[in-house]
Motif scaffolding. Structure first.
Motif, short mmCIF file in Angstrom:
data_model
loop_
_atom_site.label_atom_id
_atom_site.label_comp_id
_atom_site.label_asym_id
_atom_site.label_seq_id
_atom_site.Cartn_x
_atom_site.Cartn_y
_atom_site.Cartn_z
N TYR A 155 3.22 5.57 -6.99
CA TYR A 155 2.72 5.63 -8.36
C TYR A 155 1.32 6.23 -8.46
O TYR A 155 0.87 6.53 -9.57
CB TYR A 155 2.74 4.23 -8.96
CG TYR A 155 4.10 3.58 -8.84
CD1 TYR A 155 5.16 4.00 -9.64
CD2 TYR A 155 4.35 2.58 -7.89
CE1 TYR A 155 6.43 3.44 -9.50
CE2 TYR A 155 5.61 2.01 -7.75
CZ TYR A 155 6.64 2.45 -8.55
OH TYR A 155 7.89 1.89 -8.41
N LEU A 156 0.67 6.42 -7.33
CA LEU A 156 -0.66 7.02 -7.33
C LEU A 156 -0.63 8.51 -7.00
O LEU A 156 -1.52 9.26 -7.41
CB LEU A 156 -1.56 6.29 -6.32
CG LEU A 156 -1.76 4.80 -6.52
CD1 LEU A 156 -2.69 4.24 -5.45
CD2 LEU A 156 -2.29 4.50 -7.91
N ALA B 16 0.83 -1.21 0.00
CA ALA B 16 0.00 0.00 0.00
C ALA B 16 0.86 1.26 0.00
O ALA B 16 0.58 2.22 -0.73
CB ALA B 16 -0.93 0.00 1.21
N ARG B 17 1.92 1.26 0.82
CA ARG B 17 2.78 2.43 0.88
C ARG B 17 3.53 2.63 -0.44
O ARG B 17 3.62 3.75 -0.93
CB ARG B 17 3.77 2.30 2.03
CG ARG B 17 4.79 3.44 2.08
CD ARG B 17 5.75 3.32 3.24
NE ARG B 17 5.09 3.58 4.52
CZ ARG B 17 5.74 3.61 5.68
NH1 ARG B 17 7.05 3.36 5.73
NH2 ARG B 17 5.09 3.87 6.80
N VAL C 287 -2.52 -0.23 -10.36
CA VAL C 287 -2.05 1.15 -10.56
C VAL C 287 -2.96 1.89 -11.54
O VAL C 287 -3.42 3.00 -11.27
CB VAL C 287 -0.59 1.16 -11.07
CG1 VAL C 287 -0.17 2.59 -11.45
CG2 VAL C 287 0.36 0.61 -10.01
N VAL C 288 -3.21 1.25 -12.68
CA VAL C 288 -4.02 1.89 -13.72
C VAL C 288 -5.44 2.13 -13.20
O VAL C 288 -6.02 3.21 -13.40
CB VAL C 288 -4.05 1.02 -14.98
CG1 VAL C 288 -5.05 1.59 -16.00
CG2 VAL C 288 -2.66 0.95 -15.61
N SER C 289 -6.01 1.14 -12.53
CA SER C 289 -7.38 1.26 -12.04
C SER C 289 -7.52 2.36 -10.99
O SER C 289 -8.47 3.15 -11.02
CB SER C 289 -7.83 -0.09 -11.44
OG SER C 289 -9.15 0.00 -10.96
N LYS C 290 -6.56 2.44 -10.08
CA LYS C 290 -6.64 3.44 -9.01
C LYS C 290 -6.33 4.85 -9.49
O LYS C 290 -6.74 5.82 -8.87
CB LYS C 290 -5.72 3.04 -7.86
CG LYS C 290 -6.20 1.80 -7.12
CD LYS C 290 -5.22 1.34 -6.05
CE LYS C 290 -5.75 0.10 -5.35
NZ LYS C 290 -4.82 -0.42 -4.31
N ARG C 291 -5.62 4.95 -10.61
CA ARG C 291 -5.34 6.27 -11.17
C ARG C 291 -6.44 6.71 -12.13
O ARG C 291 -6.47 7.88 -12.54
CB ARG C 291 -4.00 6.27 -11.94
CG ARG C 291 -2.78 6.21 -11.05
CD ARG C 291 -1.50 6.47 -11.88
NE ARG C 291 -1.52 7.80 -12.45
CZ ARG C 291 -1.08 8.90 -11.83
NH1 ARG C 291 -0.57 8.80 -10.62
NH2 ARG C 291 -1.12 10.07 -12.43
N TYR C 292 -7.33 5.84 -12.50
CA TYR C 292 -8.36 6.12 -13.49
C TYR C 292 -9.17 7.36 -13.13
O TYR C 292 -9.78 7.43 -12.06
CB TYR C 292 -9.27 4.89 -13.64
CG TYR C 292 -10.44 5.07 -14.58
CD1 TYR C 292 -10.23 5.35 -15.93
CD2 TYR C 292 -11.74 4.95 -14.11
CE1 TYR C 292 -11.30 5.51 -16.80
CE2 TYR C 292 -12.82 5.10 -14.97
CZ TYR C 292 -12.59 5.38 -16.31
OH TYR C 292 -13.66 5.54 -17.17
N GLU C 293 -9.12 8.35 -14.01
CA GLU C 293 -9.81 9.63 -13.85
C GLU C 293 -9.38 10.40 -12.60
O GLU C 293 -10.06 11.32 -12.16
CB GLU C 293 -11.34 9.43 -13.86
CG GLU C 293 -11.85 8.91 -15.21
CD GLU C 293 -13.36 8.85 -15.29
OE1 GLU C 293 -14.01 8.70 -14.24
OE2 GLU C 293 -13.89 8.96 -16.41
N ASP D 56 -9.06 -0.95 -21.13
CA ASP D 56 -10.36 -0.30 -21.01
C ASP D 56 -10.23 0.99 -20.20
O ASP D 56 -10.83 2.02 -20.54
CB ASP D 56 -11.34 -1.26 -20.33
CG ASP D 56 -12.72 -0.64 -20.17
OD1 ASP D 56 -13.33 -0.27 -21.20
OD2 ASP D 56 -13.19 -0.51 -19.02
N ARG D 57 -9.46 0.96 -19.14
CA ARG D 57 -9.29 2.14 -18.29
C ARG D 57 -8.30 3.14 -18.89
O ARG D 57 -8.49 4.35 -18.78
CB ARG D 57 -8.85 1.70 -16.88
CG ARG D 57 -9.99 1.04 -16.12
CD ARG D 57 -9.49 0.13 -15.01
NE ARG D 57 -10.61 -0.45 -14.27
CZ ARG D 57 -11.34 -1.48 -14.70
NH1 ARG D 57 -11.06 -2.04 -15.87
NH2 ARG D 57 -12.33 -1.95 -13.97
#
Length: 256
Positions: free
Chosen positions: A161-162, A155-156, A188-194, A224-225
């Motif tokens: 990257y977030l 998480a840390r 990473v990609v999902s949590k950065r989405y938008e 997709d994201r």
């Protein structure tokens, strides 16, 4: 200028966090005298230069923290060597409207065509505009996340990257990933989405990402994201590195 007043102004400027004014006070006073500046013009001059110095300091600090491999700009890119690449598309990206919209940019093409150069140039522009930036290769990001996960610190490390406004992910597709590694990329990609922009470079077409990530379903979820809000630029031209190498060989031949 009265020495007592000068000293007091310098002290006050330092307390207010205006170091440029504190050190350049005499210069400002001479310029004001020489040009007979009015009070408001003088204040505008002082505050404008202080802001410029502060912005430059912030920019340099941002570059240092970004981990960018170099600081090349769009102006350094040789568009003449890639005639199929429309400079307007790159310069449109350099306006950073996609960063402001928390969208993404993807640069695709074979090795050596300047994908990383453009990605870095966009990141430098973003840093200049006040956005936080972080650069990584995909391989290094996965390795760092795997190591963190193994010691219960995922998480840390994920926050690395977030957190930035712009994340540059270089060299997507150079090494195939295992499914567990691909899942870390998906996170990473999902949590950065938008929520923040990603600038990525890849030597693979999107249709080949199933092979890269070892799972068609996972690759589709990542794409997709990424592509929902994304500008895509394909660069299909000769290699800069090969050009430079051939020039060096020709130079050696002429000398011989």
């Amino acid at each position: 200028m009265n020495e007592l007043v000068t000293k007091r102004i310098r002290t006050t400027a330092a307390k207010l966090g205006l170091p440029h004014l504190a050190t350049e006070l005499d210069s400002f006073a001479r310029r004001a005298d020489a040009t007979t500046l009015g009070y408001l013009d003088f204040l505008d001059l002082v505050l404008g230069e202080e802001l410029a110095v502060r912005d430059e300091r912030r920019f340099r600090q941002g570059l240092r923290l970004s981990k960018l491999p170099h600081h090349k700009t769009i102006d350094d890119y040789d568009f003449a060597f890639q005639p199929e690449l429309d400079p307007r598309k790159v310069k449109d990206l350099a306006t950073l409207s996609f960063v402001e919209a928390k969208a993404n940019a993807a640069l695709l093409g074979p090795p050596g065509v300047g994908k990383t150069h453009i990605a870095v140039a966009l990141a430098v522009a973003a840093c200049r505009a006040g956005f936080s930036v972080y650069f990584t290769t995909l391989d290094d990001m996965v390795r760092q996340l795997k190591t963190a996960d193994a010691i219960g610190n995922l998480a840390r490390k994920m926050h690395t990257y977030l957190r930035p406004g712009v994340l540059v992910v270089d060299e997507v597709g150079y090494q195939p990933l295992e499914r567990a590694e691909a899942n870390l990329v998906f996170q990473v990609v999902s949590k950065r989405y938008e929520k923040g922009s990603i600038i990525l470079t890849s030597n693979k077409t999107f249709s080949e990402w199933g092979q890269v990530f070892g799972d068609e379903v996972l690759a589709t979820a990542i794409l997709d994201r990424l592509l929902h809000h994304c500008d895509v630029i394909s660069i299909n031209g000769p290699s800069y590195r090969l050009k430079n190498r051939l020039a060096a060989i020709e130079g050696e031949a002429e000398v011989a």
